[in-house]
Design an enzyme around this catalytic site. Structure first.
Site, PDB file in Angstrom:
ATOM      1  CG  HIS A 180      -2.397  20.629  -7.977  1.00 35.99           C
ATOM      2  ND1 HIS A 180      -1.399  21.674  -8.302  1.00 35.99           N
ATOM      3  CD2 HIS A 180      -1.401  20.138  -9.374  1.00 35.99           C
ATOM      4  CE1 HIS A 180      -0.103  21.459  -9.575  1.00 35.99           C
ATOM      5  NE2 HIS A 180      -0.076  20.544  -9.709  1.00 35.99           N
ATOM      6  CB  CYS A 212       0.756   1.585  -4.756  1.00 33.79           C
ATOM      7  SG  CYS A 212       1.568   2.081  -5.056  1.00 33.79           S
TER       8      CYS A 212
HETATM    9  C1  PEP Z   1       0.484   5.073 -10.213  1.00 37.63           C
HETATM   10  O1  PEP Z   1       1.459   5.402 -11.041  1.00 37.63           O
HETATM   11  O2  PEP Z   1       0.381   3.917  -9.561  1.00 37.63           O
HETATM   12  C2  PEP Z   1       1.115   5.977  -9.159  1.00 37.63           C
HETATM   13  C3  PEP Z   1       0.824   5.868  -7.617  1.00 37.63           C
HETATM   14  O3  PEP Z   1       1.796   7.515  -9.005  1.00 37.63           O
HETATM   15  P1  PEP Z   1       0.999   8.109  -9.432  1.00 37.63           P
HETATM   16  O4  PEP Z   1      -0.420   7.696  -9.288  1.00 37.63           O
HETATM   17  O5  PEP Z   1       1.479   9.097  -8.236  1.00 37.63           O
HETATM   18  O6  PEP Z   1       1.747   8.933 -10.545  1.00 37.63           O
END
Ligand code: PEP
Ligand code: MG
Length: 747
Positions: free
Chosen positions: A364, A677
């Site tokens: 975090h 993303c």
């Molecule tokens: C991912 O898994 O690429 C994502 C954007 O989610 P997180 O990094 O929050 O798991």
């Protein structure tokens, strides 16, 4: 000290103190000390070995071995018995040393005459400083009492070393905390920072390790422990009952504070001549040394608790508070063992950089540092014992390197690097309002990832078109309890206000795996990354997700709303989640709330299975976003948090790019909007390859938008595509080499 009594040991310790009090050079002090110890222990030899660099020990003083071997005899950590004592931070006691496994004979010392050997580590707060050795001709095994006695002496030597009592010529006797140290850690957040150390928890300095009056010291310790217990009881009664984790930690504190064994060991240390604070620190040092060897995470946590408790006790005994009177430097770089997200947010943007001994990329604190765009390096060994408040420090977040007290040449090279980065930033600012249009006229939509209100100011300054991923779990992670609906609705509304009509994709709560809510019952799962996480929790226990959906609908207050469900692995998970949303829409309508003007419902594609979902899934989803961080870990079966395997598989691996292309085709067939993303979207070369594979929307951390846009604007995607096709056809594993060559040719 053969039949060591407390008084014998105290006599030796006051002898050491007298040496310390005399104005003498470091070498002379060490020589006198080895004589004193040999006399007191009744041994022919006493030697002190100190570390001259991270892995070389040097004989610095001896009584009994050949004087010409001083500052000549050296060994590596782990080499010979002395090296092993230092490496394992444990004593070696042998009646017949030459027969011991690992014994290494050092001819220049003349030690062949000595049979017995007792070596104990000189260490401070788990940091290796050297080894103290006694040897005798007769094959005697030293008693437990003698081992203990020598450990107490070693503790005093460690404190004396820290206080600079042995400073002299040569690397082994150089003053501590003055030379340049380069620490290689792990990158937590890119960027470079230059500033001065600000220790989150300033170290307590024990200036008086030896005490004359054990009775008085025992009373001081008993009183301080009584005070500590009262403090803990008060903290427990103040702690909110809902905060289970906080309670557990405090209960563990209470257990240690009542521990007879801990108390008994410290009293024994005092009986042998240590001051109360030195006794606490001695036990803390052994706990830290044990911490390194304990593989069990739970036990390590408990040792951490003991460490924290010892710090509190030291503060009570020395009267040194957290507030040392030092002023926060103008350009503070926070140095800490670890830090919680809330504390980091308190410091806020004042910080130039953050350096943590622990932490993880997905922690975090790392997420907050990223949101605040502060360079962060984690896993930096023992920086909190090495750094002093105010030390100059350079943080290279790109390489995961920290330079403490850098020499001029390093500092000036670093300054150049920062100047180059600043120049690049200026270049990026000049294209902020321009589209990410490639030379062949393809326009790529660049959006930013966010998760905190603090991220939103970056929206206009980064040039992002919107927020492609808003990680809503951050509000849950930084609180001690589940936030209420009203609170969330207020926050989401502020996020939409700050976005000023730009699209914000809210991802519903994505918890589990490494994101464990403090107030959630920990799940004992064999493999949390493959476990009960994200939408699986949301569908099995829909209460929180429904509350969150209501908050989003209310926050929109008639504005368009984009909701994205994380970690969808099969079609029915999406339909179920979507049904929940539709039911909440109906419910809000029935309650008379204004509904969003437009509603988009999307899914994150983070498991390979979803790429093969039925056509109906692609038709039902308004948009799909590839969560590359998770998708890549499942595609290659390589844990994203495990540095060792994570780097093994290149994002530009031919199979992975081909897979991404298939997803592009499936979305193309159903006309479903697609974006990417994961963190890889923010890496310029990767971004070009994704665009060449057909992706038209990328979402990344705000600081990456400039570099990605700048490169995209310089390339022709048709050519990039041809390079990839050729590299794929060649049977190679990754297209990176070919891409880099081609990009270099672009200038
Ligand atoms: C991912 O898994 O690429 C994502 C954007 O989610 P997180 O990094 O929050 O798991
Ligand atoms: Mg994910």
């Amino acid at each position: 000290m053969a039949n060591t009594s407390g008084s014998e040991s105290r006599k030796l310790l006051s002898g050491l103190q007298a040496v310390m009090a005399d104005a003498a050079a470091g070498q002379e002090r060490l020589d006198r000390i080895t004589r004193l110890i040999a006399d007191s222990m009744g041994t022919e030899v006493c030697s002190v070995y100190l570390l001259r660099d991270a892995d070389t020990l040097e004989l610095c003083a001896t009584q009994g071995l050949a004087p010409e071997s001083v500052h000549v005899t050296r060994m590596r950590l782990g080499e010979g018995l002395v090296g092993r004592v230092a490496l394992r931070a444990q004593p070696i006691n042998s009646a017949n040393a030459p027969d011991e496994k690992g014994f290494r004979y050092m001819p220049e010392t003349g030690e062949e005459a000595y049979s017995s050997f007792l070596g104990v580590p000189i260490q401070r707060l788990g940091e290796r400083l050297g080894v103290l050795v006694v040897q005798s001709k007769d094959a005697r095994a030293y008693s437990e009492d003698e081992v203990y006695g020598l450990e107490v002496v070693a503790m005093v030597l460690a404190e004396m070393t820290e206080l600079g009592a042995f400073v002299g010529e040569g690397a082994a006797l150089s003053a501590r905390h003055t030379s340049q140290v380069m620490i290689r850690g792990t990158c937590g957040q890119e960027g470079a920072a230059m500033g001065h150390v600000w220790l989150h928890e300033p170290r307590v300095v024990v200036t008086k390790p030896v005490a004359e009056d054990p009775e008085a010291e025992r009373t001081r310790l008993t009183e301080a422990i009584a005070q500590l217990r009262t403090d803990i009881d008060q903290m427990l009664s103040r702690a909110s009952t809902g905060d289970k984790e906080q309670h557990e930690v405090l209960e563990a504190y209470r257990m240690f504070a009542q521990s007879r064994g801990w108390m008994r060991r410290m009293e024994e240390d005092i009986a042998r001549g240590l001051s109360a604070e030195a006794a606490v620190e001695k036990e803390q040092s052994s706990a830290r040394a044990r911490m390194e060897t304990v593989p069990d995470a739970y036990l390590r946590e408990r040792l951490h608790d003991l460490d924290d408790l010892s710090n509190r006790l030291l503060r009570l005994l020395t009267g040194q508070g957290k507030d040392t009177g030092a002023e926060l430097p103008r350009d503070p770089v926070l140095v800490a063992r670890n830090i919680g997200p809330a504390e980091l947010l308190d410091y806020g943007r004042k910080l130039r950089g953050v350096v943590l001994e622990e932490g993880s990329v997905g922690s975090h604190a790392a997420i907050v540092a990223r949101a605040l765009a502060i360079p962060l390096v984690i896993h930096t060994g023992r920086i909190t014992t090495e750094a002093l408040n105010g030390d100059p420090i350079l943080v290279d977040g790109d390489q995961g390197i920290v330079h403490l007290r850098p020499e001029d040449t390093v500092a000036s090279a670093f300054r150049d690097k920062m100047a180059m980065q600043a120049e690049a930033q200026e270049r990026y600012a000049s294209i902020r309002e321009k589209p990410a249009e490639t030379r062949d006229g393809t326009v790529i939509g660049l959006h930013m990832n966010a998760g905190l209100m603090a991220d939103l100011p970056s929206l206009p300054s980064s040039g992002a078109e919107g927020v492609g991923l808003f990680r809503t779990e951050l509000q849950f992670l930084t609180r001690a309890r589940v936030p209420r609906r009203g609170e969330l609705a207020g926050l989401y509304a502020r996020v939409m206000d700050a976005a000023q009509g730009k699209r914000v994709v809210f991802r519903t709560l994505d918890i589990g795996s490494d994101k464990v809510l403090p107030y959630m019952k920990p799940q004992d799962e064999p493999n949390p990354a493959l476990g009960w996480r994200a939408i699986r929790v949301g569908l099995d226990k829909p209460g929180v997700m429904r509350m969150q959906l209501q908050a989003l609908i209310r926050a929109a207050g008639g504005r368009p709303l984009s909701v994205m469900f994380p970690f969808i692995a099969q079609f029915d998970e999406f339909t179920e989640a979507r049904d929940h949303l539709m039911r909440e829409i109906d419910r809000e309508a029935a309650l008379g709330h204004v509904l969003p003007e437009r509603l988009e419902v999307g899914a994150m594609l983070e498991t390979p299975s979803l790429a093969f979902a039925p056509r109906q899934f692609f038709e039902l989803a308004d948009f799909i976003s590839i969560g590359g961080n998770d998708l890549k870990q499942f595609f290659f079966a390589a844990d994203r948090e495990n540095e060792r395997v994570r780097r093994r598989y290149d994002t530009l691996n031919v199979s992975y790019l081909t897979f991404l292309e298939q997803i592009v085709h499936r979305c193309g067939d159903s006309d479903t909007a697609l974006s990417f993303c994961g963190e890889d979207a923010g890496r310029p070369v990767e971004a070009v390859c994704f665009a060449a594979m057909g992706l038209r929307t990328l979402s990344m951390r705000p600081a990456s938008i400039g570099p990605v846009k700048s490169l995209l604007r310089r390339v022709d995607l048709r050519e990039a595509r041809a390079v990839i096709t050729e590299a794929r056809g060649s049977g190679g594993q990754s297209v990176r080499g070919a891409m880099m060559d081609w990009l270099k040719r672009q200038g």
